[in-house]
Design a protein around this motif. Structure first.
Motif, PDB file in Angstrom:
ATOM      1  N   LEU A   1       7.019  73.402  36.008  1.00 38.37           N
ATOM      2  CA  LEU A   1       7.359  74.412  37.007  1.00 38.37           C
ATOM      3  C   LEU A   1       6.981  73.964  38.417  1.00 38.37           C
ATOM      4  CD1 LEU A   1       6.350  77.713  35.187  1.00 38.37           C
ATOM      5  CD2 LEU A   1       8.656  76.882  35.675  1.00 38.37           C
ATOM      6  N   GLN A   2       5.852  73.267  38.530  1.00 40.99           N
ATOM      7  CA  GLN A   2       5.459  72.768  39.850  1.00 40.99           C
ATOM      8  C   GLN A   2       6.453  71.733  40.363  1.00 40.99           C
ATOM      9  OE1 GLN A   2       1.420  71.454  39.268  1.00 40.99           O
ATOM     10  NE2 GLN A   2       0.566  73.416  39.964  1.00 40.99           N
ATOM     11  N   ALA A   3       6.923  70.866  39.467  1.00 36.62           N
ATOM     12  CA  ALA A   3       7.911  69.867  39.880  1.00 36.62           C
ATOM     13  C   ALA A   3       9.218  70.553  40.293  1.00 36.62           C
ATOM     14  CB  ALA A   3       8.165  68.886  38.741  1.00 36.62           C
ATOM     15  N   LYS A   4       9.606  71.576  39.516  1.00 34.50           N
ATOM     16  CA  LYS A   4      10.826  72.308  39.838  1.00 34.50           C
ATOM     17  C   LYS A   4      10.668  73.064  41.157  1.00 34.50           C
ATOM     18  CE  LYS A   4      14.079  75.413  37.602  1.00 34.50           C
ATOM     19  NZ  LYS A   4      14.318  76.241  36.417  1.00 34.50           N
ATOM     20  N   PHE A   5       9.486  73.627  41.362  1.00 36.65           N
ATOM     21  CA  PHE A   5       9.204  74.336  42.608  1.00 36.65           C
ATOM     22  C   PHE A   5       9.297  73.390  43.794  1.00 36.65           C
ATOM     23  CE2 PHE A   5       6.218  75.839  45.846  1.00 36.65           C
ATOM     24  CZ  PHE A   5       6.669  77.135  46.036  1.00 36.65           C
ATOM     25  N   GLY A   6       8.690  72.214  43.649  1.00 34.16           N
ATOM     26  CA  GLY A   6       8.752  71.223  44.723  1.00 34.16           C
ATOM     27  C   GLY A   6      10.172  70.780  45.007  1.00 34.16           C
ATOM     28  N   ARG A   7      10.962  70.652  43.945  1.00 29.34           N
ATOM     29  CA  ARG A   7      12.354  70.230  44.117  1.00 29.34           C
ATOM     30  C   ARG A   7      13.170  71.323  44.795  1.00 29.34           C
ATOM     31  NH1 ARG A   7      17.009  70.702  40.732  1.00 29.34           N
ATOM     32  NH2 ARG A   7      18.508  69.072  41.228  1.00 29.34           N
TER      33      ARG A   7
ATOM     34  N   ASP B   1      12.665  71.312  48.547  1.00 33.73           N
ATOM     35  CA  ASP B   1      12.870  70.032  49.233  1.00 33.73           C
ATOM     36  C   ASP B   1      14.196  70.107  49.991  1.00 33.73           C
ATOM     37  OD1 ASP B   1      12.836  67.447  50.084  1.00 33.73           O
ATOM     38  OD2 ASP B   1      13.168  66.550  48.105  1.00 33.73           O
TER      39      ASP B   1
ATOM     40  N   HIS C   1       3.838  73.001  30.762  1.00 34.09           N
ATOM     41  CA  HIS C   1       4.784  73.967  31.321  1.00 34.09           C
ATOM     42  C   HIS C   1       4.550  74.151  32.823  1.00 34.09           C
ATOM     43  CE1 HIS C   1       7.581  77.288  31.207  1.00 34.09           C
ATOM     44  NE2 HIS C   1       6.685  78.094  31.771  1.00 34.09           N
ATOM     45  N   VAL C   2       3.287  74.272  33.214  1.00 28.98           N
ATOM     46  CA  VAL C   2       2.949  74.447  34.635  1.00 28.98           C
ATOM     47  C   VAL C   2       3.346  73.221  35.436  1.00 28.98           C
ATOM     48  CG1 VAL C   2       0.988  74.612  36.242  1.00 28.98           C
ATOM     49  CG2 VAL C   2       1.137  76.154  34.293  1.00 28.98           C
ATOM     50  N   ASN C   3       3.107  72.037  34.901  1.00 25.15           N
ATOM     51  CA  ASN C   3       3.495  70.813  35.609  1.00 25.15           C
ATOM     52  C   ASN C   3       5.007  70.771  35.824  1.00 25.15           C
ATOM     53  OD1 ASN C   3       0.864  69.928  35.788  1.00 25.15           O
ATOM     54  ND2 ASN C   3       0.981  68.691  33.939  1.00 25.15           N
TER      55      ASN C   3
ATOM     56  N   GLU D   1      -0.332  73.584  30.327  1.00 25.96           N
ATOM     57  CA  GLU D   1      -0.440  72.583  31.400  1.00 25.96           C
ATOM     58  C   GLU D   1       0.878  71.845  31.567  1.00 25.96           C
ATOM     59  OE1 GLU D   1      -3.783  70.134  30.363  1.00 25.96           O
ATOM     60  OE2 GLU D   1      -5.203  71.410  31.427  1.00 25.96           O
TER      61      GLU D   1
END
Length: 136
Positions: free
Chosen positions: A88-94, A97, A84-86, A82
């Motif tokens: 990656l999700q933040a990195k994906f969003g960044r 952007d 790690h996924v969080n 969880e």
């Protein structure tokens, strides 16, 4: 149907049969024996059921403990994933952007905006060592 029906002749009184007297001691003794036998059978069956239940429980407890240990391990792995996924999700969003595009390009491509100055940090101890080695 609604006509008056003739009355029935009085029925003959039922004659009571005389019971043959039986010895009471024999009946009581026999009933006690039957009760004792029944109680013994109940106790034997209950002991057998208890032994079977204890045996089943003894076999199931180690399996239960093993499953609990596996569940703890999986829960720990889920928590790690969880996190790690969080990330990656933040990195994906960044990464997607539009306002972060220049910053990401600079991080990954080593290209800088011409208006920015490049700062290079140097270790002062290393510079002093190099100067003392080149001096003699």
């Amino acid at each position: 149907m609604n006509a008056i029906q003739p009355s029935r002749p009085p029925s003959q009184p039922i004659q009571k049969r005389r019971a043959v007297p039986r010895p009471k001691r024999h009946l009581r003794q026999r009933s006690y024996q039957v009760m004792a036998l029944e109680s013994t059978a109940k106790i034997a069956v209950n002991l057998a059921v208890t032994a079977i239940a204890a045996s089943a429980l003894a076999q199931l407890l180690p399996y239960h403990w093993l499953q609990q240990e596996k569940l703890r391990e999986i829960s720990t792995e889920v928590k790690l994933m969880e996190g790690h996924v969080n990330g990656l999700q933040a990195k994906f969003g960044r990464n997607f952007d539009p306002q972060q595009t220049k910053t990401i390009m600079q991080e990954q491509g080593y290209r800088f905006d011409p208006s920015q100055r490049r700062v290079v940090l140097m270790n002062q101890d290393r510079q002093e060592d190099e100067q003392t080695e080149s001096s003699p």
